[in-house]
Motif scaffolding. Structure first.
Motif, mmCIF file in Angstrom:
data_model
loop_
_atom_site.group_PDB
_atom_site.id
_atom_site.type_symbol
_atom_site.label_atom_id
_atom_site.label_comp_id
_atom_site.label_asym_id
_atom_site.label_seq_id
_atom_site.Cartn_x
_atom_site.Cartn_y
_atom_site.Cartn_z
ATOM 1 N N LEU A 171 6.256 5.348 -0.825
ATOM 2 C CA LEU A 171 6.465 6.278 -1.938
ATOM 3 C C LEU A 171 6.498 5.557 -3.279
ATOM 4 N N ALA A 174 4.186 7.061 -6.052
ATOM 5 C CA ALA A 174 4.601 8.392 -6.501
ATOM 6 C C ALA A 174 5.865 8.324 -7.347
ATOM 7 N N GLY A 346 0.676 11.816 -9.997
ATOM 8 C CA GLY A 346 1.788 11.502 -9.106
ATOM 9 C C GLY A 346 1.593 12.056 -7.713
ATOM 10 N N MET A 347 0.938 13.221 -7.607
ATOM 11 C CA MET A 347 0.704 13.828 -6.297
ATOM 12 C C MET A 347 -0.475 13.194 -5.562
ATOM 13 N N GLU A 350 -0.673 8.432 -3.841
ATOM 14 C CA GLU A 350 -0.463 7.893 -2.493
ATOM 15 C C GLU A 350 -1.563 8.314 -1.525
#
Length: 515
Positions: A171, A174, A346-347, A350
């Motif tokens: 994570l 993100a 941000g979405m 990853e």
């Protein structure tokens, strides 16, 4: 019959699946820690860049009135412009100083401790700027803006460091996007609060400039409830108990053994090695490509044309027939657009990885530079159609979207991921210093570039965007879901550079790699 190797592979596969299932969504405590760090960190950076635009005329009137009361004559237009330029640009000088000391403070007082202390600069700045009007001292505005710059410089250096170290590996991208999201959120908030319906009226400008204390107070209230960086506690302080306690709070579970093992390997690698100073990074041949990368990325983040786009925004909107009184509201739309793309990045980060997003962002920016140059050229000609200004407006929003999707969001994350614990604070000092210097240079040089080249100035930014995209493609590895040591080793062995082939052999042992 399964061999030992098959058993180990199956165990790793199952662990990977188990990890992915547990980290689909970050723990609530981790999200709140990110927000607590960002509200007094990069939010302040974006906010203080934005709010200074609204009271331009009001502050200039105040300076003129104060000068008249002191010397019984009006201030000259040239000197007024000089004073206003100092008020605006001193922010970048303060930011540069903040960036140069941020890494040292983060080593000595910790990431969280430095963020807490940093609020003193914001509170002092708010006090000085608030007192400028009742005392009739416009000089306090210059000093106050300097301290807001120091606050922003430390925040943009230390806060991404904190975010990159508290997040689980899967994570990390993100969570680190909080830096970009809160910068754009700060810009948007400043644009909204600066509207005449709120604090944009002439009599409200001292209150407007004082509002920088609100994020500082919020951070002082919220951040103490969250732990110091677990990686800092274990590697820099040797506090294993504190590290485990922090990881349990941030991850929301006791099952953080894999993350803890990654930290332990990095701690063992760093035994006997003191945190590096910025000049030591330049002297360390094992870090030359990482250092070059963060210098280029941070310089390009300011020199890629995003400031030029904002410079041309008012002209484009006027040509599109938007009344002057409505332009501030349309400008808020550009801020909302950039904030939205930061959330989107941000979405996606990853899923698509850092490399795809940043190369794609710079490539799209290069394309929109060509389009914007063409639309502005036709717009300046007598034969342009009434629809041409609207095409220019589309290019403005498309360029901002492309910036937010790649360079605006990924640059700070790469600074975290390309370095190990002993080198990371110094890397942020270098990257932050380059970023602020580039910010200052573009502010000084850009008006002359526009005067000489006019709309063709975007061809300069086209070249910069293309060169950076090519460099990232050839040099920078994908860092998604890799440990810091794995990324470091990838630069040392199999880094696609001929220089490494001239060495005695590939450096593949983690513990023998110089950090």
């Amino acid at each position: 019959k399964m061999t030992k190797g098959d058993t180990e592979y199956q165990f790793l596969l199952e662990s990977s699946k188990e990890t992915k299932e547990k980290i689909k969504r970050p723990n609530k405590s981790l999200l709140l820690a990110v927000c607590a760090a960002c509200i007094g960190g990069t939010f302040q950076y974006g906010y203080n860049i934005s709010i200074i635009n609204a009271p331009t005329k009001s502050v200039q009137n105040f300076i003129n009135q104060t000068w008249l009361e002191r010397y019984d004559e009006d201030i000259s237009e040239q000197y007024l412009t000089l004073l206003w330029s100092n008020i605006v640009s001193i922010f970048t000088i303060g930011g540069f100083i903040g960036a140069t000391i941020g890494g040292t403070l983060a080593i000595r007082f910790g990431r969280k401790g430095t963020l807490m202390m940093n609020n003193a600069f914001a509170l002092l700045a708010a006090l000085l700027m608030g007192l400028s009007y009742p005392t009739g001292l416009f000089e306090l505005l210059i000093v106050g803006r300097f301290f807001t710059g120091v606050n922003a410089g430390i925040g943009i250096c230390v806060q991404p460091l904190y975010l990159g170290e508290i997040a689980p590996r899967a994570l990390r991208g993100a969570m680190a996007m909080g830096t970009s999201i809160f910068i754009t959120g700060g810009i948007l908030t400043g644009q909204v609060i600066g509207l005449k319906e709120l604090l944009g009226k002439e009599e409200h400008w001292p209150i407007l400039l004082c509002t920088t204390c609100i994020p500082a107070f919020l951070q002082l209230l919220i951040l103490p409830w969250f732990p110091e960086s677990p990686r800092y506690l274990l590697i820099d302080r040797g506090d294993d108990v504190g590290c485990r306690k922090a990881m349990k709070q941030l991850h929301g579970t006791d099952n953080f053994d894999r993350e803890r093992e990654d930290m332990e390997r990095e701690r063992v690698s760093a035994i006997g090695i003191k945190p590096k100073k910025p000049w030591q990074l330049f002297m360390d041949r094992s870090l030359r490509w990482q250092v070059l990368t963060i210098i280029l990325l941070n310089a390009a983040q300011q020199l890629n044309g995003i400031n030029a786009i904002y410079f041309y925004t008012d002209y484009v909107f006027e040509e599109a027939g938007i009344p002057d009184v409505n332009i501030p509201y349309v400008t808020v739309g550009t801020g909302a657009c950039e904030c939205l793309t930061a959330l989107t990045c941000g979405m996606l980060i990853e899923t698509l990885g850092r490399k795809v997003l940043i190369i794609g962002g710079y490539t799209l920016m290069a394309f929109w530079c060509i389009c914007f140059t063409l639309t502005l050229t036709f717009q300046c000609s007598q034969k342009s159609g009434v629809w041409m200004p609207y095409l220019s407006m589309g290019c403005v929003f498309a360029f901002i979207l492309s910036f937010g999707l790649g360079p605006g969001g990924v640059t700070n994350i790469l600074t975290t991921e390309l370095f190990t614990q002993t080198s990371r604070p110094a890397a942020y000092m270098i990257g932050g210093s380059v970023n602020w210097l580039s910010f200052f240079v573009i502010g000084m040089v850009f008006p002359f570039i526009v005067t000489k080249l006019q709309q063709y100035c975007f061809l300069v930014f086209l070249v910069i965007s293309v060169l950076v995209a090519v460099y990232i493609f050839l040099v920078v590895p994908e860092t998604k879901n890799k440990t810091f040591l794995e990324i470091h080793t990838e630069f040392q062995s199999g880094d696609k550079r001929k220089a490494s082939k001239a060495d005695d052999g590939p450096r593949t042992t983690l513990l023998s790699t110089p950090l």
